[in-house]
Motif scaffolding. Structure first.
Motif, PDB file in Angstrom:
ATOM      1  N   ILE A 268       0.857  -1.192   0.000  1.00  0.00           N
ATOM      2  CA  ILE A 268       0.000   0.000   0.000  1.00  0.00           C
ATOM      3  C   ILE A 268       0.892   1.241   0.000  1.00  0.00           C
ATOM      4  O   ILE A 268       1.796   1.364   0.829  1.00  0.00           O
ATOM      5  CB  ILE A 268      -0.929   0.014   1.232  1.00  0.00           C
ATOM      6  CG1 ILE A 268      -1.933  -1.136   1.142  1.00  0.00           C
ATOM      7  CG2 ILE A 268      -1.651   1.360   1.355  1.00  0.00           C
ATOM      8  CD1 ILE A 268      -2.787  -1.285   2.402  1.00  0.00           C
ATOM      9  N   ARG A 269       0.617   2.141  -0.931  1.00  0.00           N
ATOM     10  CA  ARG A 269       1.353   3.409  -0.983  1.00  0.00           C
ATOM     11  C   ARG A 269       0.341   4.557  -1.029  1.00  0.00           C
ATOM     12  O   ARG A 269      -0.411   4.678  -1.988  1.00  0.00           O
ATOM     13  CB  ARG A 269       2.261   3.461  -2.210  1.00  0.00           C
ATOM     14  CG  ARG A 269       3.422   2.470  -2.155  1.00  0.00           C
ATOM     15  CD  ARG A 269       4.394   2.666  -3.309  1.00  0.00           C
ATOM     16  NE  ARG A 269       5.610   1.876  -3.139  1.00  0.00           N
ATOM     17  CZ  ARG A 269       6.716   2.003  -3.880  1.00  0.00           C
ATOM     18  NH1 ARG A 269       6.737   2.928  -4.853  1.00  0.00           N
ATOM     19  NH2 ARG A 269       7.785   1.262  -3.659  1.00  0.00           N
ATOM     20  N   VAL A 270       0.347   5.358   0.021  1.00  0.00           N
ATOM     21  CA  VAL A 270      -0.551   6.517   0.106  1.00  0.00           C
ATOM     22  C   VAL A 270       0.294   7.780   0.034  1.00  0.00           C
ATOM     23  O   VAL A 270       1.274   7.920   0.778  1.00  0.00           O
ATOM     24  CB  VAL A 270      -1.373   6.487   1.408  1.00  0.00           C
ATOM     25  CG1 VAL A 270      -2.148   7.791   1.577  1.00  0.00           C
ATOM     26  CG2 VAL A 270      -2.315   5.298   1.406  1.00  0.00           C
ATOM     27  N   TYR A 271      -0.101   8.677  -0.841  1.00  0.00           N
ATOM     28  CA  TYR A 271       0.647   9.928  -1.022  1.00  0.00           C
ATOM     29  C   TYR A 271      -0.344  11.062  -1.208  1.00  0.00           C
ATOM     30  O   TYR A 271      -1.254  10.974  -2.039  1.00  0.00           O
ATOM     31  CB  TYR A 271       1.567   9.812  -2.244  1.00  0.00           C
ATOM     32  CG  TYR A 271       2.548  10.955  -2.408  1.00  0.00           C
ATOM     33  CD1 TYR A 271       3.869  10.806  -2.037  1.00  0.00           C
ATOM     34  CD2 TYR A 271       2.157  12.168  -2.959  1.00  0.00           C
ATOM     35  CE1 TYR A 271       4.794  11.828  -2.198  1.00  0.00           C
ATOM     36  CE2 TYR A 271       3.062  13.211  -3.119  1.00  0.00           C
ATOM     37  CZ  TYR A 271       4.378  13.032  -2.743  1.00  0.00           C
ATOM     38  OH  TYR A 271       5.281  14.055  -2.908  1.00  0.00           O
ATOM     39  N   VAL A 272      -0.144  12.136  -0.445  1.00  0.00           N
ATOM     40  CA  VAL A 272      -0.988  13.323  -0.566  1.00  0.00           C
ATOM     41  C   VAL A 272      -0.138  14.463  -1.097  1.00  0.00           C
ATOM     42  O   VAL A 272       0.886  14.811  -0.496  1.00  0.00           O
ATOM     43  CB  VAL A 272      -1.605  13.713   0.798  1.00  0.00           C
ATOM     44  CG1 VAL A 272      -2.445  14.981   0.660  1.00  0.00           C
ATOM     45  CG2 VAL A 272      -2.445  12.572   1.344  1.00  0.00           C
ATOM     46  N   GLY A 273      -0.534  15.038  -2.223  1.00  0.00           N
ATOM     47  CA  GLY A 273       0.203  16.153  -2.801  1.00  0.00           C
ATOM     48  C   GLY A 273      -0.083  17.455  -2.087  1.00  0.00           C
ATOM     49  O   GLY A 273      -1.081  17.592  -1.367  1.00  0.00           O
ATOM     50  N   ARG A 274       0.787  18.414  -2.298  1.00  0.00           N
ATOM     51  CA  ARG A 274       0.603  19.710  -1.645  1.00  0.00           C
ATOM     52  C   ARG A 274      -0.710  20.351  -2.063  1.00  0.00           C
ATOM     53  O   ARG A 274      -1.372  21.034  -1.263  1.00  0.00           O
ATOM     54  CB  ARG A 274       1.781  20.625  -1.988  1.00  0.00           C
ATOM     55  CG  ARG A 274       1.700  21.987  -1.327  1.00  0.00           C
ATOM     56  CD  ARG A 274       2.969  22.775  -1.540  1.00  0.00           C
ATOM     57  NE  ARG A 274       2.860  24.126  -0.997  1.00  0.00           N
ATOM     58  CZ  ARG A 274       3.848  25.009  -0.954  1.00  0.00           C
ATOM     59  NH1 ARG A 274       5.032  24.675  -1.423  1.00  0.00           N
ATOM     60  NH2 ARG A 274       3.666  26.200  -0.449  1.00  0.00           N
ATOM     61  N   ALA A 275      -1.115  20.138  -3.311  1.00  0.00           N
ATOM     62  CA  ALA A 275      -2.351  20.741  -3.813  1.00  0.00           C
ATOM     63  C   ALA A 275      -3.601  19.982  -3.382  1.00  0.00           C
ATOM     64  O   ALA A 275      -4.715  20.430  -3.651  1.00  0.00           O
ATOM     65  CB  ALA A 275      -2.308  20.829  -5.348  1.00  0.00           C
TER      66      ALA A 275
END
Length: 557
Positions: free
Chosen positions: A252-259
């Motif tokens: 599982i890879r969760v990534y939240v961008g700055r935008a």
């Protein structure tokens, strides 16, 4: 014409030039990263100008104190007495410089330089010195102009002090609010464009379990290119099974961008919601990672640990900047610290509400600027009641407070670049020659590892090298360090500052170029994967080295 040039360049001081020549010669001595002729020429010109400036300041203070001054033949004789050892030092360094640079290149596996290319060095040094000297004279002329205006209404001493203050304030405003502001705005916009946000984003992933899919809580178009690369790369369950010979899960890879959120807290809470949606808290291992300045996640770090745990692992990260790490380190320091702190508070806060026997082992991780922000976020007071299982930080930048605290508590007699801390039950170090497996005692309940290359100036730059030798320069040199360090006040600091800029292009395993093979051993030590053996470690190193430049999976090419 002659008069106008004199207004710019002013009277020339031979003693000050000799100090500049001494600095130029000292700049030819080796530091952590080998330098080519173009870079060396610019460095030489800058430190020559700086030496000249220091000489002028000393002369100004000497005159202000009304100290005796020589003239005529005594002054000429003293000049020659000073010039002789400086010229001898210059020619000795000039004759040794190529040998010293090739010594470092050889230790880093680079081809030796065929020549010193002194003509190129000298030409660029002269051009750089002339430009810097002219700028200095323009600033001095500005001071004289302001001082002349002030002399009409106030005494000379008051005019001198106030004139100096006015010029300094003017330069600060021009550089900070003018030049720097426009440069930062331009850089931020260019790096933001490189993120391929919104309309430039590629199609979202098909799998509903993936971050950014139609089922995801995180908008794919807002994540940014570094986050999308992280989400869509890495080993699949099939890749992992093929390597281990056992059934595996899709990591599982969760990534939240700055935008994806307006504040660090909003992005952290969005990341937590996505972790819960994907079942990340049901996995064996959960890693809270902090990316580098642009948001990049090093596949050489994340791919191997997913193989080790058979894909039974989740990783979460939140972006805080669009700038390259050196720029973000200087210009957006607080954003990284705030984002990593918010992410750890939210994820750890939820994690500790779960039963101890029904939650993943929790780790903190970061590379470079990500290591600094992750360390800052790992607040010991927040962890007292329910600590995380460990942390792994690679390439920690020199200002990192926790890293500095640990370094300064190393065991007596151990080196600065690869220290030993206590009995090794809590903190251990790794490099390209050590994997953090050796210690006097077994690991305790929490495991912390640092990975740092001995030739990495991002880690070992020392602001105090302006006037004293860095601690590592007083130790026996490590394997990829030169045996010919010569500390020179001021010059050494400029060498190390330039080394930081060059360190990202160093060969893998040196400078600030961290790669998969050196992550593997520390990850084994920190996360203790079940049924893992030293043979598995060597197989994984070989797997990561066969055709994959950075990561260990097809998606990381």
């Amino acid at each position: 014409m002659k008069k106008s040039l004199s207004w710019v360049f002013g009277p020339f001081s031979v003693p000050c030039l000799l100090l500049g020549l001494l600095f130029f010669a000292a700049s030819l001595t080796p530091s952590l990263i080998p330098r080519g002729p173009e870079v060396q020429g610019i460095l030489g010109g800058l430190v020559t100008a700086l030496g000249y400036l220091i000489g002028q300041i000393v002369a100004l203070l000497w005159r202000a104190a009304d100290m005796p001054r020589l003239s005529g033949r005594p002054a000429l004789g003293l000049t020659w007495i000073i010039a002789a050892p400086i010229m001898a030092f210059f020619f000795w360094v000039l004759g040794s410089s190529r040998t010293w640079q090739n010594d470092i290149r050889q230790k880093m596996g680079m081809d030796p330089a065929d020549a010193l290319h002194f003509a190129t060095i000298l030409l660029l040094a002269v051009v750089t010195f002339v430009v810097a000297f002219a700028l200095g004279r323009l600033v001095a002329s500005l001071f004289r102009l302001v001082r002349a205006r002030l002399l009409r209404v106030m005494p000379a001493r008051r005019a001198n002090v106030l004139g100096f203050v006015v010029v300094v304030l003017f330069l600060v405003v021009v550089t900070r609010d003018g030049i720097v502001d426009h440069v930062v705005t331009g850089l931020d916009e260019s790096y933001e464009a490189a993120q391929e946000l919104f309309e430039d984003a590629p199609p979202p992933p098909d799998g509903p379990h993936m971050t950014g899919s139609v089922e995801s809580l995180i908008d794919w178009a807002s994540i940014g290119k570094p986050g999308r690369d992280f989400i869509t790369s890495g080993p699949s369950s099939e890749d992992i099974s093929a390597f281990t010979g056992r059934p595996a899960l899709d990591p599982i890879r969760v990534y939240v961008g700055r935008a994806n959120g307006g504040t660090p807290r909003a992005r952290a809470e969005l990341a937590l919601a996505e972790l819960i949606r994907q079942g990340a808290f049901e996995r064996e291992v959960l890693i809270m990672a902090s990316p580098t300045g642009t948001g990049w996640m090093d596949p050489g770090s994340h791919d191997p640990v997913e193989y080790m745990h058979g894909g039974d692992i989740a990783t979460v990260a939140a972006q805080y900047s669009y700038l390259q790490s050196p720029l973000a380190l200087i210009l957006e320091t607080r954003t990284g610290l705030e984002q990593s702190t918010a992410l750890q508070e939210v994820v750890h806060g939820y994690w500790k509400t779960l039963p101890e026997n029904a939650r993943p082992r929790l780790y903190a991780h970061g590379l470079s600027l990500g290591a600094w922000s992750s360390m800052h976020a790992t607040n010991i007071f927040r962890l007292l009641d329910d600590p995380i299982d460990g942390a792994f930080w690679a390439g920690p930048p020199f200002p990192s407070r926790f890293w500095n605290y640990v370094q300064n508590h190393r065991n007596p007699g151990t080196s600065w670049v690869l220290p030993q801390i206590g009995d090794g039950s809590l903190v251990r170090y790794a490099s390209h020659t050590a994997d953090a497996s050796e210690a006097a005692s077994d690991w305790g309940e929490m495991r912390i590892a640092f990975l740092q290359y001995s030739s990495d100036p991002v880690v070992f730059y020392d602001p105090y090298s302006l006037w004293r030798a860095p601690p590592w320069m007083r130790d026996p040199p490590a394997e990829d360090m030169t045996d010919h360090f010569i500390f020179v006040p001021v010059v050494t600091q400029f060498q190390l500052a330039l080394d930081m800029a060059l360190s990202f292009g160093a060969p893998a395993g040196h400078g600030h170029a961290y790669y998969a093979q050196d992550y593997i051993g520390p990850w084994v030590q920190v996360t203790a994967p079940e049924t893992w053996s030293p043979t598995d470690t060597e197989r994984l190193k070989l797997h990561c080295d066969n055709g994959f430049q950075q990561g260990c999976s097809n998606g990381a090419q």
